[in-house]
Design a protein around this motif. Sequence first.
Motif, PDB file in Angstrom:
ATOM      1  N   CYS A 521      14.811 -20.202  -3.055  1.00  8.30           N
ATOM      2  CA  CYS A 521      13.936 -20.649  -4.130  1.00  8.30           C
ATOM      3  C   CYS A 521      12.766 -19.684  -4.241  1.00  8.30           C
ATOM      4  O   CYS A 521      12.102 -19.384  -3.252  1.00  8.30           O
ATOM      5  CB  CYS A 521      13.429 -22.049  -3.810  1.00  8.30           C
ATOM      6  SG  CYS A 521      12.076 -22.567  -4.873  1.00  8.30           S
ATOM      7  N   HIS A 526      12.220 -21.686  -0.015  1.00 12.67           N
ATOM      8  CA  HIS A 526      13.245 -22.423   0.729  1.00 12.67           C
ATOM      9  C   HIS A 526      14.595 -21.702   0.655  1.00 12.67           C
ATOM     10  O   HIS A 526      15.031 -21.282  -0.405  1.00 12.67           O
ATOM     11  CB  HIS A 526      13.381 -23.837   0.136  1.00 12.67           C
ATOM     12  CG  HIS A 526      14.425 -24.660   0.800  1.00 12.67           C
ATOM     13  ND1 HIS A 526      14.197 -25.327   1.980  1.00 12.67           N
ATOM     14  CD2 HIS A 526      15.704 -24.923   0.454  1.00 12.67           C
ATOM     15  CE1 HIS A 526      15.297 -25.959   2.328  1.00 12.67           C
ATOM     16  NE2 HIS A 526      16.224 -25.742   1.429  1.00 12.67           N
ATOM     17  N   CYS A 561      15.776 -26.515  -6.686  1.00 13.01           N
ATOM     18  CA  CYS A 561      15.487 -26.371  -5.257  1.00 13.01           C
ATOM     19  C   CYS A 561      15.426 -27.746  -4.594  1.00 13.01           C
ATOM     20  O   CYS A 561      14.669 -28.609  -5.050  1.00 13.01           O
ATOM     21  CB  CYS A 561      14.151 -25.653  -5.070  1.00 13.01           C
ATOM     22  SG  CYS A 561      13.583 -25.673  -3.368  1.00 13.01           S
ATOM     23  N   ALA A 563      14.007 -28.556  -1.990  1.00  5.96           N
ATOM     24  CA  ALA A 563      12.721 -28.750  -1.322  1.00  5.96           C
ATOM     25  C   ALA A 563      11.591 -29.039  -2.313  1.00  5.96           C
ATOM     26  O   ALA A 563      10.794 -29.945  -2.103  1.00  5.96           O
ATOM     27  CB  ALA A 563      12.376 -27.536  -0.471  1.00  5.96           C
TER      28      ALA A 563
END
Length: 816
Positions: A521, A526, A561, A563
């Motif tokens: 990402c 991430h 993503c 995260a």
Amino acid sequence: MRYARVIVGMNNPQTDRVFDYHIPEVFRDEAKEGVRVIVPFGRKNTKTEGYILSLAYESEIPPDKLKDILEILDDGKPIFTPQMLHLAQWMKENYFCTLSQCLQAIMPTGIKTKSIWQVALNENADISACKGGEMAVLEALKEMGNTVDLSELEKVLGSAGKYAVRQLQKKKILLLKQKMIRSEYKMEQRFYSINEGSSMWEEVLKKAEVDKRLLGQRKLLQLLKEKGEVSLEEIKKSGISESPLKTLLKKGVLSERRNQRKREVFSLEDYERTMPFYPTEEQRKALEEIEHQMNLEKKKPILLHGITGSGKTEIYMQSIAKILAMGKQAVVLVPEISLTPQMMERFISRFGDVVSITHSRLSPGERLDQWKKARDGEISVMIGPRSALFMPFTDLGMIIIDEVHDNSYISDITPKYDVREAAKMLAEDTGALLLMGSATPDLVSYHKARQGEYLLLELKERTGGGALPRMEIIDMCKELEEGNRSAFSGVLQEEIGRALEKGQQTMLFLNRRGFATFVSCRSCGHVMRCPECGISYTYHAKEEVLMCHYCGKTVESPRNCPACGSKYIRYFGTGPQKIEEEAKRLFPKANILRMDLDTTTGKNSHNQILEAFRNGQADILVGTQMIAKGHDFPNVTLVGIMAADTSLNTGSFYASENTFQLITQAGGRAGRTDDRGKVYIQTYQPKHYCITHAAEQNYKGFYEEEILLREMMGYPPFGAFCSVVISGEDGGETARAADVLGGILQAENRENNFFIMGPVPAMLFKFRGEYRQRILIQGPEENALVQFVVECVGKGEHNVGKGIHFQLTRNPLNIV
Ligand code: ADP
Ligand code: ZN
Ligand code: ZN
């Protein structure tokens, strides 16, 4: 002794054992251990190259079944010392290959015999019954000159012809003859003189003086009469052709002398002799320890951990001087890529012509001659990459491995040996001292040193007292947040501009290794990883999936993503070419050079690019890790590591270690001289321990964190991997064979000592016309693991078809 145990030079596992041969009376003196021979082999007594492993008084083979050795090669000089034979045996056992493959890796380049088959017409045969296809063969043969190479003939005739040739051979109309071609790259000088023993020459000269057609002979005899012995070159220079020479030689009027010379790979005049430096305090201590080990009966391998510029090479040289004083020899292994002219110069200037060098840019003849110099005791130090270990020295005193962490020390062709392991074995066998040096030792070596298996010596200061460059981490996620989508951060752009103004040089690194494409990402950094193995997933574009190449776990590629929810997922690292293009756009006036696999295909293009940059012909050099090693660029003050993440996420547990090495080495390129250089590390993971420690040049800090992780996951040095690649031409059958082996492994793993991952399709699923599956096995102890896998593969081989191959690799660098 009357019998020789011979290994034949074929790579077939079925023939990978010794065969007994009878030594004919005339060869009894020459047939020695390690000598190369020609023997008849197989039912058809095909002439084959072989190597004598040992001699024996008796043989268990009945005398009427024993064949004679046909020829002794190399004038009976062994091409394998006993130590090398021993090493080959060890390699065979450790790298899953045949002994003959190991022997061929050890033996010098450029002396292999090749055999070709020739076809000739049997003059006495009756060809009246031959029909269409067979007639075509006979006609082609007639046209091509009655005796031709079988391969040539088959090429002309195509596949239909092959069958006809075989039929004709069965009918004994065609005879097959084997011809051995010896390609030894000898450099010979020939000298000619008048044969004093024969009084004919005066007569011949008289005749030549009156016969105009014999002008060549006249000139030649006059030349020799005047000058005595004359070399072939000189004769040619005098405008005399080879034909009178040959005629007179045949008649016995002239005699010939051949002188074998060994090629020189450098000229001593180009180097000025240098003296050793007075060692610094740190160097003195290290040298003392090294000397102490030299004199011990049982020596401990030494790991010399010293930052770049701390004087390791100087320590190597002073240690070698001690070895030479003891009348022994030394081998210095370096990664091929760092064997630069500057590096060679240091050794040659110090030791003169007792050193020699071998590397892949030399011709086979040059390499062979350096090997012969070692054999004949003309040199005592050999410097080179992997193959330098195999020099036939008689009293090896020391093996030095520079940049011991370097991955090029593992051979990527069969036998896939790790030269560090081989060097350790050879050192034990010969009583030589093993000295390994690095600024960033590989984790396994450093761990061994910490555990006391190696002796750890440290150099913490640069000899000149020069400071290490300043390193700064740049958070690329932040750059994106601030609207900068370029591969160049704002700071780096500014600094490059400044360096250009001052006429200083910049290096830009981009580490792309292997085939792996990872997914990360760009907003939060991430990286998508396998939860089981902790290894970054590899993106497979065709199926749009992410796959862990250790355990084979597959997940769908995310759109956002997981995260932070951002949609800035990016799929692959930029290549050096893109960086070059962008740099050109940002700095239109700068001269830019690029060095990567695409620009270094030529034989010497590698060195040419680096030399051009060194000479100041460019302002910016963009490149892969190739440019990181061993080169000294005095005018470089700025280094940009474009995306440290690319090497952090290669899908291998070596990734962190390799990234740390790369950043440290790249950093070492900046500000080697007084001007303190600057290094910028661009990354999407600015907090990663590997990046932060590398920025501080803190090897120990990095080691402490990485070793904990390794222990937790059971990765080396706390465990070992063994990979088995199952390959075959038929995709379905290969997959079935992989399942069979997988089943055997699971069934045999009764005590659950081993962790079996796969089978999964290999990263290179289809390679050179073969389908490939892979199983990865992990275990806490290397020897037990290897034994387990070898046994299971042995069982597997009995249960699968003939076209299936199993290839084993211990601790593979890349899981492919
Ligand atoms: P390393 O191999 O650790 O990178 P080098 O041996 O190349 O270090 O040494 C770095 C530089 O310092 C070289 O230019 C070398 O000639 C010089 N050097 C090494 N030892 C000494 C010494 N004892 N005194 C002065 N200069 C030295
Ligand atoms: Zn994110
Ligand atoms: Zn996994």
